[in-house]
Scaffold this motif. Structure first.
Motif, mmCIF file in Angstrom:
data_model
loop_
_atom_site.group_PDB
_atom_site.id
_atom_site.type_symbol
_atom_site.label_atom_id
_atom_site.label_comp_id
_atom_site.label_asym_id
_atom_site.label_seq_id
_atom_site.Cartn_x
_atom_site.Cartn_y
_atom_site.Cartn_z
ATOM 1 N N ASN A 168 -19.151 -20.276 41.058
ATOM 2 C CA ASN A 168 -18.562 -21.103 40.011
ATOM 3 C C ASN A 168 -18.498 -20.356 38.678
ATOM 4 O O ASN A 168 -19.325 -19.504 38.380
ATOM 5 C CB ASN A 168 -19.393 -22.381 39.842
ATOM 6 C CG ASN A 168 -18.746 -23.356 38.886
ATOM 7 O OD1 ASN A 168 -17.558 -23.649 39.008
ATOM 8 N ND2 ASN A 168 -19.512 -23.853 37.932
ATOM 9 N N SER A 169 -17.472 -20.694 37.902
ATOM 10 C CA SER A 169 -17.314 -20.131 36.559
ATOM 11 C C SER A 169 -16.433 -21.067 35.749
ATOM 12 O O SER A 169 -15.498 -21.671 36.285
ATOM 13 C CB SER A 169 -16.674 -18.736 36.616
ATOM 14 O OG SER A 169 -16.269 -18.319 35.329
ATOM 15 N N SER A 170 -16.739 -21.177 34.476
ATOM 16 C CA SER A 170 -15.908 -22.020 33.607
ATOM 17 C C SER A 170 -14.557 -21.393 33.319
ATOM 18 O O SER A 170 -13.619 -22.070 32.887
ATOM 19 C CB SER A 170 -16.641 -22.280 32.282
ATOM 20 O OG SER A 170 -16.918 -21.054 31.616
ATOM 21 N N SER A 171 -14.416 -20.087 33.581
ATOM 22 C CA SER A 171 -13.182 -19.373 33.259
ATOM 23 C C SER A 171 -12.292 -19.108 34.463
ATOM 24 O O SER A 171 -11.114 -18.778 34.305
ATOM 25 C CB SER A 171 -13.513 -18.035 32.581
ATOM 26 O OG SER A 171 -14.273 -18.224 31.412
ATOM 27 N N TYR A 172 -12.853 -19.233 35.679
ATOM 28 C CA TYR A 172 -12.113 -18.860 36.881
ATOM 29 C C TYR A 172 -12.193 -19.967 37.931
ATOM 30 O O TYR A 172 -13.038 -20.866 37.849
ATOM 31 C CB TYR A 172 -12.675 -17.558 37.472
ATOM 32 C CG TYR A 172 -12.557 -16.360 36.562
ATOM 33 C CD1 TYR A 172 -11.399 -15.587 36.549
ATOM 34 C CD2 TYR A 172 -13.596 -16.018 35.703
ATOM 35 C CE1 TYR A 172 -11.290 -14.482 35.715
ATOM 36 C CE2 TYR A 172 -13.493 -14.912 34.862
ATOM 37 C CZ TYR A 172 -12.332 -14.152 34.875
ATOM 38 O OH TYR A 172 -12.227 -13.066 34.036
ATOM 39 N N LEU A 173 -11.329 -19.856 38.931
ATOM 40 C CA LEU A 173 -11.358 -20.782 40.055
ATOM 41 C C LEU A 173 -12.590 -20.518 40.921
ATOM 42 O O LEU A 173 -13.049 -19.383 41.031
ATOM 43 C CB LEU A 173 -10.086 -20.633 40.892
ATOM 44 C CG LEU A 173 -8.765 -20.949 40.169
ATOM 45 C CD1 LEU A 173 -7.572 -20.605 41.060
ATOM 46 C CD2 LEU A 173 -8.707 -22.417 39.756
ATOM 47 N N SER A 174 -13.093 -21.556 41.541
ATOM 48 C CA SER A 174 -14.337 -21.447 42.292
ATOM 49 C C SER A 174 -14.083 -21.079 43.753
ATOM 50 O O SER A 174 -12.953 -21.141 44.252
ATOM 51 C CB SER A 174 -15.103 -22.767 42.220
ATOM 52 O OG SER A 174 -14.364 -23.790 42.862
ATOM 53 N N TYR A 175 -15.161 -20.694 44.446
ATOM 54 C CA TYR A 175 -15.153 -20.420 45.880
ATOM 55 C C TYR A 175 -16.313 -21.159 46.533
ATOM 56 O O TYR A 175 -17.363 -21.362 45.912
ATOM 57 C CB TYR A 175 -15.349 -18.925 46.172
ATOM 58 C CG TYR A 175 -14.183 -18.021 45.880
ATOM 59 C CD1 TYR A 175 -13.216 -17.755 46.841
ATOM 60 C CD2 TYR A 175 -14.064 -17.389 44.643
ATOM 61 C CE1 TYR A 175 -12.162 -16.899 46.583
ATOM 62 C CE2 TYR A 175 -13.014 -16.531 44.376
ATOM 63 C CZ TYR A 175 -12.068 -16.287 45.351
ATOM 64 O OH TYR A 175 -11.012 -15.432 45.097
ATOM 65 N N ASP A 176 -16.121 -21.519 47.791
ATOM 66 C CA ASP A 176 -17.208 -21.992 48.630
ATOM 67 C C ASP A 176 -17.274 -21.091 49.861
ATOM 68 O O ASP A 176 -16.302 -20.975 50.607
ATOM 69 C CB ASP A 176 -16.993 -23.440 49.084
ATOM 70 C CG ASP A 176 -17.229 -24.431 47.958
ATOM 71 O OD1 ASP A 176 -18.140 -24.187 47.153
ATOM 72 O OD2 ASP A 176 -16.497 -25.443 47.886
#
Length: 210
Positions: free
Chosen positions: A89-97
């Motif tokens: 997770n990041s406030s600037s980028y798209l997330s991954y699971d």
């Protein structure tokens, strides 16, 4: 000291993931943006994983860490003995699971997840494939898009049945390759096709006729 370890294992197990309490493993990541520039402050957290879905707020406060200025992250933890997932997770980028990680996935003390490209929404354009079936005896057996692309789910399981994917999120302004296989149901023969394509800043639509 032994009592402390036992207590820690009990706490972690009660959060949803059983750990062996003895084996320490090291998980490694490297994060880069679309231009291969290291991205700091990307956070990973460990969560339970049931039926291929991440269960948030279960263990997220137990194991979590952010990438350094070089975009690298190493996470030391007890080795889980059941399926678990990692949320990036990041406030600037798209997330991954990253889902369906098991003890079999991590077979030694060190496991490197490699380089993960962090995208912003404006970095991506959709690539949509439309199947155009003109022969009822033929099907699309497989599709592969060889490109720099984003998929928020990184699945370590092996699917029992393969289903072709017709929609992709690709990095803008790149040349890429579309590979697909057409199967004839009459004799089970297969024919492979390769197309060289290019995507700009907008959605790219492509038709596969078979």
């Amino acid at each position: 000291m032994k009592k402390i370890i036992i207590l820690l294992v009990f706490i972690l197990s009660s959060c949803g993931i059983p750990y062996d309490g003895e084996t320490i493993i090291n998980l490694s990541f490297k994060f880069e943006d679309k231009n291969a520039i290291p991205t700091p402050n990307i956070e990973t957290s460990i969560s339970s994983d049931f039926n291929s879905y991440v269960v948030y707020n279960v263990d997220d406060d137990v194991y979590n860490k952010k990438s350094d200025e070089n975009g690298r992250l190493q996470l030391k933890m007890f080795k889980p003995v059941s399926t678990f997932a990692i949320h990036i997770n990041s406030s600037s980028y798209l997330s991954y699971d990253i889902i369906n990680i098991t003890a079999d996935t991590i077979q030694n003390y060190n496991f490197d997840f490699g380089t993960i490209t962090m995208f912003k929404l404006e970095d991506l354009a959709d690539f949509n494939i439309t199947p155009n079936q003109i022969n009822s005896n033929k099907i699309i057996d497989k599709i592969e898009v060889v490109a720099v692309k984003y998929n928020n789910i990184i699945d370590f399981s092996t699917p029992e049945v393969y289903y072709p994917t017709f929609n992709y999120s690709l990095k803008k302004n790149q040349n890429f390759t579309l590979k697909y296989t057409i199967k004839d149901l009459n004799n089970n023969s297969k024919q492979n096709f390769i197309e060289n394509l290019s995507i700009a800043n907008n959605t790219l639509y492509h038709i596969i006729t078979y």
